[in-house]
Enzyme design. Structure first.
Site, PDB file in Angstrom:
ATOM      1  N   ARG A  61       0.813  -1.397   0.057  1.00  0.00           N
ATOM      2  CA  ARG A  61      -0.072   0.228  -0.018  1.00  0.00           C
ATOM      3  C   ARG A  61       0.776   1.264   0.094  1.00  0.00           C
ATOM      4  O   ARG A  61       0.291   2.371  -0.282  1.00  0.00           O
ATOM      5  CB  ARG A  61      -1.124  -0.039   1.279  1.00  0.00           C
ATOM      6  CG  ARG A  61      -2.119  -1.015   0.876  1.00  0.00           C
ATOM      7  CD  ARG A  61      -3.037  -1.372   1.963  1.00  0.00           C
ATOM      8  NE  ARG A  61      -2.745  -2.507   2.605  1.00  0.00           N
ATOM      9  CZ  ARG A  61      -2.925  -2.543   4.042  1.00  0.00           C
ATOM     10  NH1 ARG A  61      -3.327  -1.635   4.678  1.00  0.00           N
ATOM     11  NH2 ARG A  61      -2.491  -3.789   4.852  1.00  0.00           N
ATOM     12  N   GLU A  98       1.133  -6.353  13.142  1.00  0.00           N
ATOM     13  CA  GLU A  98      -0.210  -6.588  14.080  1.00  0.00           C
ATOM     14  C   GLU A  98      -0.898  -7.890  13.852  1.00  0.00           C
ATOM     15  O   GLU A  98      -1.339  -8.476  14.600  1.00  0.00           O
ATOM     16  CB  GLU A  98      -1.248  -5.432  13.573  1.00  0.00           C
ATOM     17  CG  GLU A  98      -2.297  -5.437  14.700  1.00  0.00           C
ATOM     18  CD  GLU A  98      -3.377  -4.371  14.289  1.00  0.00           C
ATOM     19  OE1 GLU A  98      -3.366  -3.659  13.450  1.00  0.00           O
ATOM     20  OE2 GLU A  98      -4.316  -4.188  15.402  1.00  0.00           O
TER      21      GLU A  98
HETATM   22  O1  LIG Z   1       3.156  -1.487  11.875  1.00  0.00           O
HETATM   23  P1  LIG Z   1       2.452  -2.869  11.711  1.00  0.00           P
HETATM   24  O2  LIG Z   1       1.925  -3.786  12.581  1.00  0.00           O
HETATM   25  O3  LIG Z   1       3.954  -3.621  11.061  1.00  0.00           O
HETATM   26  O4  LIG Z   1       1.607  -2.961  10.359  1.00  0.00           O
HETATM   27  C1  LIG Z   1       1.580  -1.968   9.302  1.00  0.00           C
HETATM   28  C2  LIG Z   1       1.784  -2.667   7.835  1.00  0.00           C
HETATM   29  O5  LIG Z   1       0.727  -3.651   7.762  1.00  0.00           O
HETATM   30  C3  LIG Z   1       0.196  -3.467   6.291  1.00  0.00           C
HETATM   31  O6  LIG Z   1       0.845  -4.080   5.395  1.00  0.00           O
HETATM   32  P2  LIG Z   1       0.686  -5.791   5.239  1.00  0.00           P
HETATM   33  O7  LIG Z   1       1.718  -6.335   5.737  1.00  0.00           O
HETATM   34  O8  LIG Z   1      -0.976  -6.114   5.420  1.00  0.00           O
HETATM   35  O9  LIG Z   1       0.807  -5.544   3.443  1.00  0.00           O
HETATM   36  P3  LIG Z   1       0.024  -5.183   2.227  1.00  0.00           P
HETATM   37  O10 LIG Z   1       0.162  -3.595   2.181  1.00  0.00           O
HETATM   38  O11 LIG Z   1       0.677  -5.801   1.192  1.00  0.00           O
HETATM   39  O12 LIG Z   1      -1.457  -5.724   2.573  1.00  0.00           O
HETATM   40  C4  LIG Z   1       0.356  -1.908   6.198  1.00  0.00           C
HETATM   41  O13 LIG Z   1       0.284  -1.455   4.741  1.00  0.00           O
HETATM   42  C5  LIG Z   1       1.763  -1.658   6.768  1.00  0.00           C
HETATM   43  O14 LIG Z   1       2.608  -2.157   5.972  1.00  0.00           O
HETATM   44  N1  LIG Z   2      -5.283  -2.413  11.534  1.00  0.00           N
HETATM   45  C1  LIG Z   2      -4.907  -2.333  10.314  1.00  0.00           C
HETATM   46  N2  LIG Z   2      -5.707  -1.930   9.398  1.00  0.00           N
HETATM   47  C2  LIG Z   2      -5.053  -1.790   7.994  1.00  0.00           C
HETATM   48  N3  LIG Z   2      -3.721  -2.051   7.840  1.00  0.00           N
HETATM   49  C3  LIG Z   2      -3.349  -2.556   8.951  1.00  0.00           C
HETATM   50  N4  LIG Z   2      -1.838  -3.012   9.091  1.00  0.00           N
HETATM   51  C4  LIG Z   2      -1.614  -3.348  10.364  1.00  0.00           C
HETATM   52  N5  LIG Z   2      -2.851  -3.322  11.062  1.00  0.00           N
HETATM   53  C5  LIG Z   2      -3.635  -2.790  10.367  1.00  0.00           C
END
Ligand SMILES: O=P(O)(O)OC[C@H]1O[C@H](OP(=O)(O)OP(=O)(O)O)[C@H](O)[C@@H]1O
Ligand SMILES: Nc1ncnc2[nH]cnc12
Length: 174
Positions: A61, A98
């Site tokens: 993202r 998370e």
């Molecule tokens: O602070 P954190 O607990 O580490 O979480 C945040 C991360 O989680 C999500 O990505 P995700 O790993 O879901 O990947 P995506 O963007 O490919 O869906 C978001 O876009 C961040 O990169």
């Molecule tokens: N609660 C949340 N919503 C969207 N993206 C996330 N990445 C980690 N935690 C998330």
């Protein structure tokens, strides 16, 4: 004022991708052209005087708004990707987030010690992902690393993991 409107437009999706997680879905914001322009323009104003040379965006993202801002600032864009996606030589870091564990990589020749970097992602939750990306970027010897997320989940205290960064700035807080 418009930040409040953008905040109100973020969709909450309960129990995604796992039970107990309230997912903040920004696709409802990104599909609105005015919101996208507003975000790009606020970030441009914030970073235009910082001497940035590269925006490092985190898969996936961080690949949406990162390149828009890079184009506006006239700086390069560097992807940090999940393991196995980048084609040339990489360095990597593992981390917890998370809702799970993962490994991210960056190309070995992506940055150099003269770069002034903005690390960019859509959302800061526990900070696991951003801290891993920060550790990768620091391996290049860059002196300045700014951190920016569109959304920060304050209650998860992700910014506490990023005290070494020059600045952690989020547009929207929950
Ligand atoms: O602070 P954190 O607990 O580490 O979480 C945040 C991360 O989680 C999500 O990505 P995700 O790993 O879901 O990947 P995506 O963007 O490919 O869906 C978001 O876009 C961040 O990169
Ligand atoms: N609660 C949340 N919503 C969207 N993206 C996330 N990445 C980690 N935690 C998330």
């Amino acid at each position: 004022m418009s930040l409040e409107k953008i905040k109100a437009g973020i969709r909450d999706v309960p129990d995604f991708p796992h039970p107990g997680i309230m997912f903040k879905d920004l696709t409802t914001v990104f599909k609105n052209g005015n919101d996208l322009q507003e975000i790009a323009s606020m970030l441009y104003d914030k970073y235009k005087e910082t001497g940035l040379t590269k925006i490092v965006g985190i898969e996936s993202r961080g690949f949406i708004t990162g390149p828009i801002l890079a184009e506006k600032l006239g700086v390069g864009f560097v992807p940090v990707r999940k393991k196995g996606k980048l084609p040339a030589d990489t360095i990597e870091e593992s981390y917890s987030k998370e809702y799970g564990v993962d490994i991210i990589q960056i190309h070995k020749d992506a940055l150099n010690a003269d770069d002034v970097v903005l690390l960019h992602d859509d959302l800061l939750a526990t900070g696991g992902t951003m801290k891993a990306a920060y550790n990768l970027v620091k391996k290049f010897g860059v002196k300045t690393v700014y951190v920016n997320c569109l959304v920060e989940l304050d209650f998860l205290k992700g910014r506490d993991t990023l005290e070494e960064a020059n600045e952690v700035y989020s547009l929207i807080h929950f």
